[in-house]
Design a protein around this motif. Structure first.
Motif, PDB file in Angstrom:
ATOM      1  N   LEU A  35      -8.778 -12.764   4.444  1.00  0.00           N
ATOM      2  CA  LEU A  35      -8.895 -11.316   4.587  1.00  0.00           C
ATOM      3  C   LEU A  35      -9.565 -10.763   3.344  1.00  0.00           C
ATOM      4  O   LEU A  35      -9.464 -11.345   2.267  1.00  0.00           O
ATOM      5  N   MET A  36     -10.259  -9.648   3.496  1.00  0.00           N
ATOM      6  CA  MET A  36     -10.845  -8.991   2.325  1.00  0.00           C
ATOM      7  C   MET A  36     -10.301  -7.569   2.223  1.00  0.00           C
ATOM      8  O   MET A  36      -9.865  -6.978   3.202  1.00  0.00           O
ATOM      9  N   THR A  37     -10.312  -7.052   1.025  1.00  0.00           N
ATOM     10  CA  THR A  37      -9.942  -5.659   0.796  1.00  0.00           C
ATOM     11  C   THR A  37     -11.134  -4.947   0.161  1.00  0.00           C
ATOM     12  O   THR A  37     -11.780  -5.496  -0.737  1.00  0.00           O
ATOM     13  N   THR A  38     -11.424  -3.761   0.670  1.00  0.00           N
ATOM     14  CA  THR A  38     -12.597  -3.012   0.203  1.00  0.00           C
ATOM     15  C   THR A  38     -12.239  -2.189  -1.033  1.00  0.00           C
ATOM     16  O   THR A  38     -11.359  -1.322  -0.969  1.00  0.00           O
ATOM     17  N   THR A  39     -12.913  -2.448  -2.127  1.00  0.00           N
ATOM     18  CA  THR A  39     -12.776  -1.592  -3.304  1.00  0.00           C
ATOM     19  C   THR A  39     -14.096  -0.849  -3.491  1.00  0.00           C
ATOM     20  O   THR A  39     -15.072  -1.112  -2.783  1.00  0.00           O
ATOM     21  N   GLU A  40     -14.142   0.020  -4.475  1.00  0.00           N
ATOM     22  CA  GLU A  40     -15.400   0.735  -4.727  1.00  0.00           C
ATOM     23  C   GLU A  40     -16.529  -0.243  -5.064  1.00  0.00           C
ATOM     24  O   GLU A  40     -17.693   0.031  -4.793  1.00  0.00           O
ATOM     25  N   GLN A  57     -15.303   8.462   4.603  1.00  0.00           N
ATOM     26  CA  GLN A  57     -16.673   8.443   5.102  1.00  0.00           C
ATOM     27  C   GLN A  57     -17.458   7.284   4.470  1.00  0.00           C
ATOM     28  O   GLN A  57     -18.199   6.580   5.145  1.00  0.00           O
ATOM     29  N   ARG A  58     -17.239   7.081   3.183  1.00  0.00           N
ATOM     30  CA  ARG A  58     -17.968   5.990   2.495  1.00  0.00           C
ATOM     31  C   ARG A  58     -17.504   4.636   3.023  1.00  0.00           C
ATOM     32  O   ARG A  58     -18.318   3.737   3.216  1.00  0.00           O
ATOM     33  N   TRP A  59     -16.185   4.493   3.260  1.00  0.00           N
ATOM     34  CA  TRP A  59     -15.704   3.239   3.822  1.00  0.00           C
ATOM     35  C   TRP A  59     -16.283   3.038   5.222  1.00  0.00           C
ATOM     36  O   TRP A  59     -16.676   1.928   5.585  1.00  0.00           O
ATOM     37  N   PHE A  60     -16.369   4.117   6.004  1.00  0.00           N
ATOM     38  CA  PHE A  60     -16.867   4.017   7.374  1.00  0.00           C
ATOM     39  C   PHE A  60     -18.331   3.551   7.376  1.00  0.00           C
ATOM     40  O   PHE A  60     -18.733   2.731   8.222  1.00  0.00           O
ATOM     41  N   TYR A 109     -18.219  -0.085   6.792  1.00  0.00           N
ATOM     42  CA  TYR A 109     -17.767  -0.768   8.006  1.00  0.00           C
ATOM     43  C   TYR A 109     -18.892  -0.863   9.044  1.00  0.00           C
ATOM     44  O   TYR A 109     -19.127  -1.933   9.622  1.00  0.00           O
ATOM     45  N   THR A 110     -19.599   0.256   9.269  1.00  0.00           N
ATOM     46  CA  THR A 110     -20.645   0.238  10.309  1.00  0.00           C
ATOM     47  C   THR A 110     -21.827  -0.644   9.880  1.00  0.00           C
ATOM     48  O   THR A 110     -22.388  -1.355  10.710  1.00  0.00           O
ATOM     49  N   GLU A 111     -22.160  -0.607   8.590  1.00  0.00           N
ATOM     50  CA  GLU A 111     -23.242  -1.491   8.121  1.00  0.00           C
ATOM     51  C   GLU A 111     -22.842  -2.958   8.342  1.00  0.00           C
ATOM     52  O   GLU A 111     -23.642  -3.772   8.801  1.00  0.00           O
TER      53      GLU A 111
END
Lengths: 493, 96
Positions: free
Chosen positions: A265-270, A314-317, A320-322
């Motif tokens: 699993l990965m976790t999204t950071t800045e 919004q930035r995470w989204f 995610y979409t990319e």
């Protein structure tokens, strides 16, 4: 040519058969939500859907549709209405609803054992609030393990998954071995479909552990955040070699146990936001076939270190979409690869069975689908509830295996109230939302962010995130046949 | 930017008070509302969520929220009971 009047007497015109159609059908329970200005998603109680125009939606609700129109047949075949010819629809709908709801009635399948809070890592985003690795006081004892196992086998679920978590659970491997052997012995009587998973950073993996995992069919789940630079920045440990140890561990586990026995699993950071393709490429290089593009959760060190403030939804989204577009392209090139959250939602849309993903379920999966036994015997409604307790708020502590009985825990006021109050079917905005059949409720998230298990959905990050994802997934399903078929191939029963 | 104050008027023969409250709920991230009824007219006054009035705005929205919860809870009482009864149906913990 003059019309044959005698024939006209025998056969009425089509319009004649349409006469009196108004009010000749009855609506079945349904909800709708706008996808864009003139496109609406119409869903029924079991998650069957149609994408309709505003005109079609009004025609359906106001009962002005022609009974011979294609749209009428679509509505009828998907149980949005019934008429004199199809009153069996209610029974069929009931049957489908029971099939969807069956997993809920099977009760708690996932049992999380926090066998140690100790950890060799010091991740800034850690949602668990780890302890330094020299404190044996934060390890689970055999007595606590035994009492917890008593609870596990009281669940009526025919499938039981025991997941070992931490801290770093392999720092207390002796208790893992004890629990696996004890549970296997107990299961000779209970005859459940018993599975084990160790959620580990793989630092302490060795051949003895791998051998034990092989014999007992134990799965390994680890964290891989991306490239060496990104992973080591996100997940610091002494020696600054977390990436090297993780990749080495994954490869060894793949060889020893099989490729299907180890996941990450990965976790999204800045730091992750600009490199989703590179992150996915890391998974490809390890011959993995799925990734979970997870945003940070508002618990533990992620809050204490203000990690969750560093990017917005919004930035995470966009991240995610990319990522999802890249994954779809990979599939088009012939490499089967899925994004797990998208796969869960697609399965909720297209599978006749409910999913067992506890964070997207109504009633909430807390307690009744998953339950946590902490190292000291405290029982929590979910892993997030445990994380909240480590931050000092024990609202979702259901009891303690040493002092509470199974009915005390499962019928505790806090669990029953949480289940009842947070039902999406009776929450403002959720109860009428067209996405409801695919969504769920997350009382622990809403309690953590709004101090309220229901949460105001107009300002809810959970709602906002899922609405965006649902809209995006439906736009992908409409994009073209190739994309739709790829997404359909991800659906699991 | 919403001008303050701003009002919308509804005829209660066309739209029920519950319908209007449900619609207003969705805008609680941007503004708060006062609702008043007189004769057959429902008047909604819109307030932008101003920093200085943050607490008042939150209270207005919370009242609408709680009001809706109460209405929905009554309407969905049977559904809730059935869903929870299904969830616990195999546990032996509840009376059948």
């Amino acid at each position: 040519m003059t019309p044959d009047k005698s024939l006209a007497k025998k056969f009425q015109s089509m319009e004649c058969f349409d006469k009196g159609i108004e009010n000749s059908y009855q609506l079945l329970p349904s909800r709708f939500v706008s996808l864009s200005e003139n496109r609406y998603l119409l869903t029924n109680e079991v998650g069957e859907y149609l994408i309709v125009s505003k005109k079609q939606l009004h025609g359906y609700v106001k009962k002005t549709l022609s009974k011979s129109s294609e749209f009428y047949f679509d509505l009828k075949s998907k149980h949005f209405l019934f008429d004199d010819d199809s009153n069996v629809a209610i029974q069929l709908l009931g049957l489908k609803y029971r099939t969807k709801a069956q997993k809920i009635s099977q009760f708690t399948a996932l049992h999380i054992f926090v066998v140690s809070l100790r950890c060799d890592y010091s991740c800034k985003y850690c949602q668990v609030s780890r302890q330094t690795d020299d404190k044996v006081t934060f390890d689970m004892s055999k007595e606590t393990a035994n009492r917890s196992l008593d609870f596990v086998f009281k669940s009526p679920s025919p499938a039981i998954k025991i997941e070992f978590q931490g801290g770093e659970p392999l720092l207390n491997f002796e208790i893992i071995k004890y629990i696996v052997l004890s549970a296997t012995e107990l299961n000779k009587h209970h005859q459940k479909n018993l599975q084990f998973v160790i959620t580990t950073n793989l630092t302490f993996l060795n051949t003895d552990i791998l051998s034990f995992c092989l014999i007992h069919n134990i799965y390994l789940s680890t964290s891989l955040d991306g490239s060496e630079e990104l992973h080591n920045k996100n997940r610091p440990r002494p020696g600054k070699n977390g990436y090297q140890l993780t990749v080495k561990g994954i490869k060894e586990a793949q060889l020893y146990l099989g490729f299907d026995k180890v996941g990450a699993l990965m976790t999204t950071t800045e730091n992750s936001l600009d490199c989703v393709k590179e992150i996915i490429n890391e998974y490809l290089a390890l011959d993995m076939h799925c990734i979970f593009l997870r945003p940070l959760s508002p618990y533990g060190f992620a809050i204490k270190n203000k990690q969750t403030d560093k990017y917005n939804l919004q930035r995470w989204f966009e991240f995610y979409t990319e990522g999802l577009e890249y994954i779809i392209d990979l599939n088009k090139k012939g490499y089967f690869f899925t994004e797990i959250y998208t796969q869960i939602i697609l399965s909720k849309i297209f599978s006749p069975f409910g999913t067992s993903y506890v964070d997207l379920q109504s009633p909430t999966g807390a307690g009744i689908s998953a339950i946590v036994y902490n190292y000291n015997g405290d029982v929590y409604a979910s892993d997030e509830a445990r994380m909240l307790a480590e931050m000092g708020d024990s609202h979702f502590r259901l009891g303690n295996v040493h002092h509470s009985s199974y009915p005390d825990v499962m019928l505790s006021d806090v669990l029953l109230d949480t289940l009842e109050y947070s039902l999406a079917e009776s929450s403002p905005m959720c109860h009428e939302c067209g996405f409801l059949p695919y969504c769920g409720t997350d009382p622990v998230y809403h309690y953590a962010t709004q101090h309220d298990v229901v949460g105001h959905k107009a300002v809810s990050g959970f709602c906002n995130k899922n609405m965006k994802i649902f809209r995006y997934i439906f736009s992908l399903l409409e994009r073209d046949e190739v994309t739709k078929n790829i997404l359909l191939s991800w659906v699991r029963p | 930017m919403i001008q303050i104050p701003n009002t919308i008027v509804f005829d209660n023969k066309v739209f029920s008070l519950d319908t209007i409250k449900g619609a207003l709920y969705k805008f609680a991230d941007n503004c708060s509302f006062d609702i008043s009824c007189s004769n057959e007219i429902i008047t909604v006054t819109i307030h932008s969520v101003d920093e200085n009035q943050n607490l008042i705005a939150r209270i207005r929205n919370e009242v609408i929220d709680q009001d809706l919860r109460s209405i929905i809870a009554k309407e969905t009482s049977n559904v809730r009971t059935l869903i929870l009864a299904n969830a616990f149906s195999n546990t032996g913990l509840i009376e059948s």
